[in-house]
Design an enzyme around this catalytic site. Sequence first.
Site, mmCIF file in Angstrom:
data_model
loop_
_atom_site.group_PDB
_atom_site.id
_atom_site.type_symbol
_atom_site.label_atom_id
_atom_site.label_comp_id
_atom_site.label_asym_id
_atom_site.label_seq_id
_atom_site.Cartn_x
_atom_site.Cartn_y
_atom_site.Cartn_z
ATOM 1 N N GLU A 22 0.815 -1.225 0.000
ATOM 2 C CA GLU A 22 0.000 0.000 0.000
ATOM 3 C C GLU A 22 0.848 1.275 0.000
ATOM 4 O O GLU A 22 0.600 2.207 -0.764
ATOM 5 C CB GLU A 22 -0.922 0.015 1.231
ATOM 6 C CG GLU A 22 -2.187 -0.827 1.076
ATOM 7 C CD GLU A 22 -2.984 -0.457 -0.161
ATOM 8 O OE1 GLU A 22 -3.121 0.751 -0.458
ATOM 9 O OE2 GLU A 22 -3.463 -1.383 -0.863
ATOM 10 N N GLU A 44 7.211 -9.357 -4.054
ATOM 11 C CA GLU A 44 5.785 -9.644 -4.260
ATOM 12 C C GLU A 44 5.030 -8.336 -4.518
ATOM 13 O O GLU A 44 4.405 -7.777 -3.628
ATOM 14 C CB GLU A 44 5.206 -10.335 -3.025
ATOM 15 C CG GLU A 44 5.730 -11.744 -2.845
ATOM 16 C CD GLU A 44 5.417 -12.282 -1.454
ATOM 17 O OE1 GLU A 44 4.466 -11.767 -0.812
ATOM 18 O OE2 GLU A 44 6.139 -13.177 -1.006
ATOM 19 N N PRO A 225 -25.313 60.531 -6.261
ATOM 20 C CA PRO A 225 -25.830 60.322 -4.904
ATOM 21 C C PRO A 225 -26.029 58.851 -4.526
ATOM 22 O O PRO A 225 -26.344 58.554 -3.390
ATOM 23 C CB PRO A 225 -27.168 61.054 -4.936
ATOM 24 C CG PRO A 225 -27.581 60.997 -6.364
ATOM 25 C CD PRO A 225 -26.334 61.058 -7.175
ATOM 26 N N ASP A 248 -14.749 56.331 -1.937
ATOM 27 C CA ASP A 248 -15.167 56.777 -0.612
ATOM 28 C C ASP A 248 -16.270 55.894 -0.038
ATOM 29 O O ASP A 248 -16.877 55.101 -0.739
ATOM 30 C CB ASP A 248 -15.694 58.217 -0.702
ATOM 31 C CG ASP A 248 -14.555 59.210 -0.882
ATOM 32 O OD1 ASP A 248 -13.441 58.892 -0.452
ATOM 33 O OD2 ASP A 248 -14.801 60.288 -1.466
ATOM 34 N N LYS A 270 -14.362 57.225 4.672
ATOM 35 C CA LYS A 270 -14.329 57.964 5.930
ATOM 36 C C LYS A 270 -15.650 57.708 6.633
ATOM 37 O O LYS A 270 -16.714 57.888 6.065
ATOM 38 C CB LYS A 270 -14.191 59.463 5.672
ATOM 39 C CG LYS A 270 -12.847 59.859 5.150
ATOM 40 C CD LYS A 270 -12.694 61.358 5.370
ATOM 41 C CE LYS A 270 -11.364 61.860 4.855
ATOM 42 N NZ LYS A 270 -11.279 61.886 3.402
ATOM 43 N N GLY A 302 -21.465 62.036 -5.082
ATOM 44 C CA GLY A 302 -22.047 63.268 -5.602
ATOM 45 C C GLY A 302 -21.184 63.863 -6.703
ATOM 46 O O GLY A 302 -20.813 63.188 -7.656
ATOM 47 N N ASP A 303 -20.862 65.129 -6.554
ATOM 48 C CA ASP A 303 -19.953 65.792 -7.474
ATOM 49 C C ASP A 303 -18.612 65.952 -6.762
ATOM 50 O O ASP A 303 -18.573 66.363 -5.599
ATOM 51 C CB ASP A 303 -20.515 67.159 -7.869
ATOM 52 C CG ASP A 303 -19.608 67.824 -8.890
ATOM 53 O OD1 ASP A 303 -19.862 67.653 -10.090
ATOM 54 O OD2 ASP A 303 -18.639 68.491 -8.477
ATOM 55 N N MET A 383 -23.614 67.520 5.282
ATOM 56 C CA MET A 383 -23.050 67.054 6.556
ATOM 57 C C MET A 383 -23.704 67.797 7.716
ATOM 58 O O MET A 383 -23.030 68.241 8.639
ATOM 59 C CB MET A 383 -21.522 67.259 6.581
ATOM 60 C CG MET A 383 -20.812 66.433 5.518
ATOM 61 S SD MET A 383 -19.064 66.823 5.359
ATOM 62 C CE MET A 383 -19.113 68.205 4.214
ATOM 63 N N ALA A 412 -30.699 60.155 -0.404
ATOM 64 C CA ALA A 412 -31.357 60.619 -1.624
ATOM 65 C C ALA A 412 -31.013 59.701 -2.794
ATOM 66 O O ALA A 412 -29.857 59.311 -2.969
ATOM 67 C CB ALA A 412 -30.901 62.050 -1.938
HETATM 68 N N1 SAH Z 1 -19.384 65.466 -3.001
HETATM 69 C C1 SAH Z 1 -20.617 65.110 -2.336
HETATM 70 C C2 SAH Z 1 -20.685 65.616 -0.931
HETATM 71 C C3 SAH Z 1 -19.665 64.989 -0.023
HETATM 72 S S1 SAH Z 1 -19.864 65.520 1.635
HETATM 73 C C4 SAH Z 1 -21.791 65.617 -3.182
HETATM 74 O O1 SAH Z 1 -21.600 66.347 -4.140
HETATM 75 O O2 SAH Z 1 -22.928 65.248 -2.864
HETATM 76 C C5 SAH Z 1 -20.911 64.248 2.289
HETATM 77 C C6 SAH Z 1 -22.311 64.770 2.489
HETATM 78 O O3 SAH Z 1 -23.007 64.739 1.266
HETATM 79 C C7 SAH Z 1 -23.148 63.939 3.413
HETATM 80 O O4 SAH Z 1 -22.899 64.241 4.763
HETATM 81 C C8 SAH Z 1 -24.534 64.346 3.004
HETATM 82 O O5 SAH Z 1 -24.871 65.600 3.530
HETATM 83 C C9 SAH Z 1 -24.364 64.527 1.517
HETATM 84 N N2 SAH Z 1 -24.780 63.327 0.762
HETATM 85 C C10 SAH Z 1 -24.020 62.517 0.023
HETATM 86 N N3 SAH Z 1 -24.772 61.554 -0.554
HETATM 87 C C11 SAH Z 1 -26.026 61.774 -0.170
HETATM 88 C C12 SAH Z 1 -27.274 61.130 -0.419
HETATM 89 N N4 SAH Z 1 -27.363 60.052 -1.209
HETATM 90 N N5 SAH Z 1 -28.392 61.645 0.160
HETATM 91 C C13 SAH Z 1 -28.323 62.729 0.943
HETATM 92 N N6 SAH Z 1 -27.182 63.362 1.209
HETATM 93 C C14 SAH Z 1 -26.046 62.902 0.667
#
Ligand code: SAH
Length: 464
Positions: A22, A44, A225, A248, A270, A302-303, A383, A412
């Site tokens: 084996e 064997e 958003p 982020d 953050k 967002g922007d 914020m 939103a």
């Molecule tokens: N650059 C981002 C803002 C960054 S600061 C923009 O243009 O929207 C982070 C803040 O953005 C949050 O504390 C909140 O006030 C807002 N925020 C980001 N996403 C959001 C969402 N989906 N709905 C509501 N507030 C939002």
Amino acid sequence: MDHFPIFLATEGQRIALSGGGEAALAKLRLLLKTRARINVYAAEPAEEITAWAEAGKLTLHRRAFGPGDALCTRLFYAADEDAEEDRRTAAIARAEGALVNIVDNLHDSAFITPAIVDRDPVTVAIGTEGAAPVLARAIKADLEERLPTSLGTLARIGKGFRKLADALPFGRPRRDFWRDYYFNAGPRALADGADAVETGLHDLLDAHMNRAARPGHVAFVGGGPGDPELLTLKARRALDEADVVIYDRLISAEILELARREALMIDVGKEGFGPSTSQQTINNLLVEHAGSGAQVVRLKSGDATVFGRLDEEIDAIDAHGIGWHIVPGITSASAAVATIGQSLTRRGRNASVRFLTGHDMKGFADHDWAALARPDEVAAIYMGKKSARFVQGRLIMHGADRATPVTVIENASRPDQRVLATTLDRMAADIADAAMTGPALTFYGLAPRAAAQAATDMPIEEMA
Ligand code: SAH
């Protein structure tokens, strides 16, 4: 580490084994995977061994192993399962210069045969130096499951392509190409057969050559958003092409899904006031990756130009002469105001709108409260949850009407969006009561348009 793992060249080399039971069979099954010349000594032998000898897979000597049998032999296995006999054969083999393994006798062996996961030419060898054979078996079972059997085929085809792929610059471009091949393009093409893999490799190389010709670059991309449909086409394309995505906390999972599968995804989220990746670290990451030639997408919610600390990042990469551009996104004020069916500006009401933050790096942010406190002013407060009481206090102190409408939109554009309609007088208490955990945007001076309810199909909380 008492035993150093190596892969031994066996083609045309002599390997001898004494034993026919084996233990011998178990070792031979492994050894027959090699291209060594295998000599078995057994008076064997088991049936399988005889059959292998007849098939020309090994040479069988139907007698006991003796002096002279291990000359010019790389490895010797003492596999008679008899301590006395093993000691005798091992002594001969050792004297004749072979590396000796005595089955189940680690102490007197010069080497160990590891547990093996075989995806030839990819071989994983697992060793525990005899400490935990159970563990080795468990790891092996786990890897057997995890490594697709197609891996060997892909590796064999890939090996033949190595020279061509060397046309790619050394380092990341070449690594990315192979990663793309093994984990993305390769397995997909293999579904259509090995030929498809070969053809696919040429196309893949072309694509990577084009990409490699581009210098490293950073696109600052507004991710909107949260709703992936609120991404711009340009944002979508940038994600499609990114080698590295640095994003982020507020970037939604659905949006991250849109990145190339082989892109390196780096989370620098953050957490409100909590622990975060320092701005310096983020800057360093941008410089490091774009500096080594990667197409980097710096994805911000967002922007990117609104409360995004964009300038600090631009300065950092500018200092290294790295190219960049900005892809605008839908800022949360735009998404939130759409939700409540209002305009940010309106003839006869407000001819300007402020985007302000409730707090900045130094704490609560100060603003021209007196100007904002005048009738019909509108502000989008980012914020603003934690600073609600502060903002409320300042505005009232500067004479704002306590009945001024305030609307808070949480999450939103996301499925869990909530709208809270309140007034300046009650805003702090109502926001606290609503216990919002998502990002929220506060409108000062705007109430949800009554007719907006039906259009958005989202509930509005009336707390006043
Ligand atoms: N650059 C981002 C803002 C960054 S600061 C923009 O243009 O929207 C982070 C803040 O953005 C949050 O504390 C909140 O006030 C807002 N925020 C980001 N996403 C959001 C969402 N989906 N709905 C509501 N507030 C939002």
